[in-house]
Design a protein around this motif. Sequence first.
Motif, PDB file in Angstrom:
ATOM      1  N   GLY A 147      39.034  -6.442   6.801  1.00 55.39           N
ATOM      2  CA  GLY A 147      38.939  -6.889   5.404  1.00 55.39           C
ATOM      3  C   GLY A 147      37.694  -7.720   5.149  1.00 55.39           C
ATOM      4  N   LEU A 148      36.715  -7.619   6.058  1.00 58.17           N
ATOM      5  CA  LEU A 148      35.479  -8.399   5.892  1.00 58.17           C
ATOM      6  C   LEU A 148      34.413  -7.558   5.217  1.00 58.17           C
ATOM      7  CD1 LEU A 148      35.305  -9.869   9.511  1.00 58.17           C
ATOM      8  CD2 LEU A 148      36.048 -11.065   7.441  1.00 58.17           C
ATOM      9  N   LEU A 149      33.473  -8.242   4.596  1.00 55.07           N
ATOM     10  CA  LEU A 149      32.347  -7.521   4.005  1.00 55.07           C
ATOM     11  C   LEU A 149      31.469  -6.970   5.116  1.00 55.07           C
ATOM     12  CD1 LEU A 149      31.122  -9.686   0.998  1.00 55.07           C
ATOM     13  CD2 LEU A 149      32.531  -7.628   0.959  1.00 55.07           C
ATOM     14  N   ASP A 191      30.028   1.200  -8.140  1.00 59.38           N
ATOM     15  CA  ASP A 191      31.351   0.571  -8.065  1.00 59.38           C
ATOM     16  C   ASP A 191      31.487  -0.061  -6.675  1.00 59.38           C
ATOM     17  OD1 ASP A 191      34.035   0.007  -7.716  1.00 59.38           O
ATOM     18  OD2 ASP A 191      34.741   2.034  -8.145  1.00 59.38           O
ATOM     19  N   GLY A 192      31.663  -1.373  -6.631  1.00 51.93           N
ATOM     20  CA  GLY A 192      31.807  -2.032  -5.324  1.00 51.93           C
ATOM     21  C   GLY A 192      30.467  -2.478  -4.749  1.00 51.93           C
ATOM     22  N   PHE A 193      29.455  -2.442  -5.548  1.00 53.69           N
ATOM     23  CA  PHE A 193      28.118  -2.896  -5.150  1.00 53.69           C
ATOM     24  C   PHE A 193      27.388  -3.369  -6.405  1.00 53.69           C
ATOM     25  CE2 PHE A 193      23.664  -2.758  -4.365  1.00 53.69           C
ATOM     26  CZ  PHE A 193      23.509  -3.072  -3.028  1.00 53.69           C
ATOM     27  N   PRO A 194      26.710  -4.500  -6.411  1.00 51.56           N
ATOM     28  CA  PRO A 194      26.568  -5.467  -5.316  1.00 51.56           C
ATOM     29  C   PRO A 194      27.765  -6.426  -5.232  1.00 51.56           C
ATOM     30  CG  PRO A 194      25.274  -6.178  -7.206  1.00 51.56           C
ATOM     31  CD  PRO A 194      25.892  -4.869  -7.591  1.00 51.56           C
ATOM     32  N   ARG A 195      28.017  -6.874  -3.996  1.00 53.64           N
ATOM     33  CA  ARG A 195      29.102  -7.835  -3.784  1.00 53.64           C
ATOM     34  C   ARG A 195      28.586  -9.182  -3.318  1.00 53.64           C
ATOM     35  NH1 ARG A 195      33.829  -4.118  -1.463  1.00 53.64           N
ATOM     36  NH2 ARG A 195      35.098  -4.229  -3.308  1.00 53.64           N
ATOM     37  N   THR A 196      27.289  -9.283  -3.056  1.00 54.59           N
ATOM     38  CA  THR A 196      26.682 -10.567  -2.696  1.00 54.59           C
ATOM     39  C   THR A 196      25.374 -10.676  -3.478  1.00 54.59           C
ATOM     40  OG1 THR A 196      25.339  -9.654  -0.899  1.00 54.59           O
ATOM     41  CG2 THR A 196      27.555 -10.387  -0.308  1.00 54.59           C
ATOM     42  N   GLN A 247      49.370   5.513  -0.393  1.00 56.24           N
ATOM     43  CA  GLN A 247      49.255   4.125  -0.873  1.00 56.24           C
ATOM     44  C   GLN A 247      48.365   3.363   0.084  1.00 56.24           C
ATOM     45  OE1 GLN A 247      53.440   2.733  -1.566  1.00 56.24           O
ATOM     46  NE2 GLN A 247      52.470   1.929  -3.419  1.00 56.24           N
ATOM     47  N   ARG A 248      47.432   2.583  -0.462  1.00 57.69           N
ATOM     48  CA  ARG A 248      46.576   1.794   0.431  1.00 57.69           C
ATOM     49  C   ARG A 248      47.400   0.688   1.069  1.00 57.69           C
ATOM     50  NH1 ARG A 248      40.822   0.340  -2.119  1.00 57.69           N
ATOM     51  NH2 ARG A 248      41.338  -1.601  -1.129  1.00 57.69           N
ATOM     52  N   PRO A 249      47.185   0.467   2.387  1.00 59.18           N
ATOM     53  CA  PRO A 249      48.002  -0.542   3.076  1.00 59.18           C
ATOM     54  C   PRO A 249      47.826  -1.954   2.497  1.00 59.18           C
ATOM     55  CG  PRO A 249      46.327   0.380   4.538  1.00 59.18           C
ATOM     56  CD  PRO A 249      46.293   1.186   3.290  1.00 59.18           C
TER      57      PRO A 249
HETATM   58  P1  ADP Z   1      38.556  -3.475  -1.956  1.00 58.36           P
HETATM   59  O1  ADP Z   1      38.808  -3.401  -3.410  1.00 58.36           O
HETATM   60  O2  ADP Z   1      39.815  -3.662  -1.160  1.00 58.36           O
HETATM   61  O3  ADP Z   1      37.494  -4.429  -1.541  1.00 58.36           O
HETATM   62  P2  ADP Z   1      36.757  -1.167  -1.584  1.00 58.36           P
HETATM   63  O4  ADP Z   1      37.229   0.227  -1.533  1.00 58.36           O
HETATM   64  O5  ADP Z   1      35.871  -1.522  -2.705  1.00 58.36           O
HETATM   65  O6  ADP Z   1      38.113  -2.000  -1.561  1.00 58.36           O
HETATM   66  O7  ADP Z   1      36.034  -1.564  -0.224  1.00 58.36           O
HETATM   67  C1  ADP Z   1      36.674  -1.388   1.018  1.00 58.36           C
HETATM   68  C2  ADP Z   1      35.943  -2.178   2.084  1.00 58.36           C
HETATM   69  O8  ADP Z   1      34.605  -1.690   2.271  1.00 58.36           O
HETATM   70  C3  ADP Z   1      35.766  -3.658   1.780  1.00 58.36           C
HETATM   71  O9  ADP Z   1      36.891  -4.411   2.118  1.00 58.36           O
HETATM   72  C4  ADP Z   1      34.539  -4.000   2.648  1.00 58.36           C
HETATM   73  O10 ADP Z   1      34.912  -4.162   3.996  1.00 58.36           O
HETATM   74  C5  ADP Z   1      33.698  -2.752   2.518  1.00 58.36           C
HETATM   75  N1  ADP Z   1      32.745  -2.856   1.399  1.00 58.36           N
HETATM   76  C6  ADP Z   1      32.769  -2.142   0.242  1.00 58.36           C
HETATM   77  N2  ADP Z   1      31.734  -2.454  -0.559  1.00 58.36           N
HETATM   78  C7  ADP Z   1      31.031  -3.406   0.092  1.00 58.36           C
HETATM   79  C8  ADP Z   1      29.851  -4.154  -0.213  1.00 58.36           C
HETATM   80  N3  ADP Z   1      29.169  -3.988  -1.365  1.00 58.36           N
HETATM   81  N4  ADP Z   1      29.421  -5.061   0.704  1.00 58.36           N
HETATM   82  C9  ADP Z   1      30.065  -5.236   1.865  1.00 58.36           C
HETATM   83  N5  ADP Z   1      31.175  -4.575   2.211  1.00 58.36           N
HETATM   84  C10 ADP Z   1      31.667  -3.661   1.347  1.00 58.36           C
END
Ligand code: ADP
Length: 217
Positions: free
Chosen positions: A56-58, A84-89, A154-156
């Motif tokens: 569950g880490l980035l 979607d899901g980028f950028p996260r930092t 279902q996602r865990p």
């Molecule tokens: P969630 O909504 O649970 O975070 P995602 O499907 O968006 O699910 O992402 C799943 C996993 O992929 C994250 O928990 C992380 O480990 C990795 N991940 C996704 N996008 C990034 C990102 N932009 N930077 C770092 N890790 C990421």
Amino acid sequence: MKAIIFGPPGSGKGTYASRLRAKLGVDVIAMGDIFREIMKEDSPLGKKVKQYVEKGLLVPDDVVIEVLKQRLAKSSSKKGFILDGFPRTLEQANALDKIVAIDVVIKLTAPDSIIIERLSTRWICKSCGEVYNVRYLKPKVEGLCDRCGGQLYQRPDDTAKVIKERIQVYERQTQQILQHYKEKKVQFVEFKCEILDMAPDVAVESILRDLKTLKLA
Ligand code: ADP
């Protein structure tokens, strides 16, 4: 249109992005999906990514940025993309600024109660990533994807216990990134979901109207 979509888990992000793709012909680049694909490979990169995602880490910024660069280079749609899901930092946001100029941030919000109810009833297609809800957005055939016939799962981490934690993580991560785009004067399109079983098209139409006003759709 070069867009980024932000929204807490369960805000409808994946569903709306997929419908916007169909309506606008844009590419949807979902970082989580890309990593789930990479992890299926028995490659050094797959193994490395797995170490983080499973905890569950980035994934480290340098890896994420490199993967995104390659994915953007492969994007074939001339209509643009939704990230979607980028950028996260902030580091990812800064790196993205050097690759491409973003036109719009699509920001979704929803109260915690709605998020928890939605996620604990969410099912996702193993093959194409389409999202269903066993109460509000049922597939035509139970357990199977309407779009491609793939199996639904279902996602865990879609359990009430983990969801609250994920909402907090989302808010912590996103605040400074949204601020980054505000400071850069990037346009925002916002949609606030207040009804649990709202039809996805209501949100999509509202977003499309706002995008048209900005001359991006
Ligand atoms: P969630 O909504 O649970 O975070 P995602 O499907 O968006 O699910 O992402 C799943 C996993 O992929 C994250 O928990 C992380 O480990 C990795 N991940 C996704 N996008 C990034 C990102 N932009 N930077 C770092 N890790 C990421």
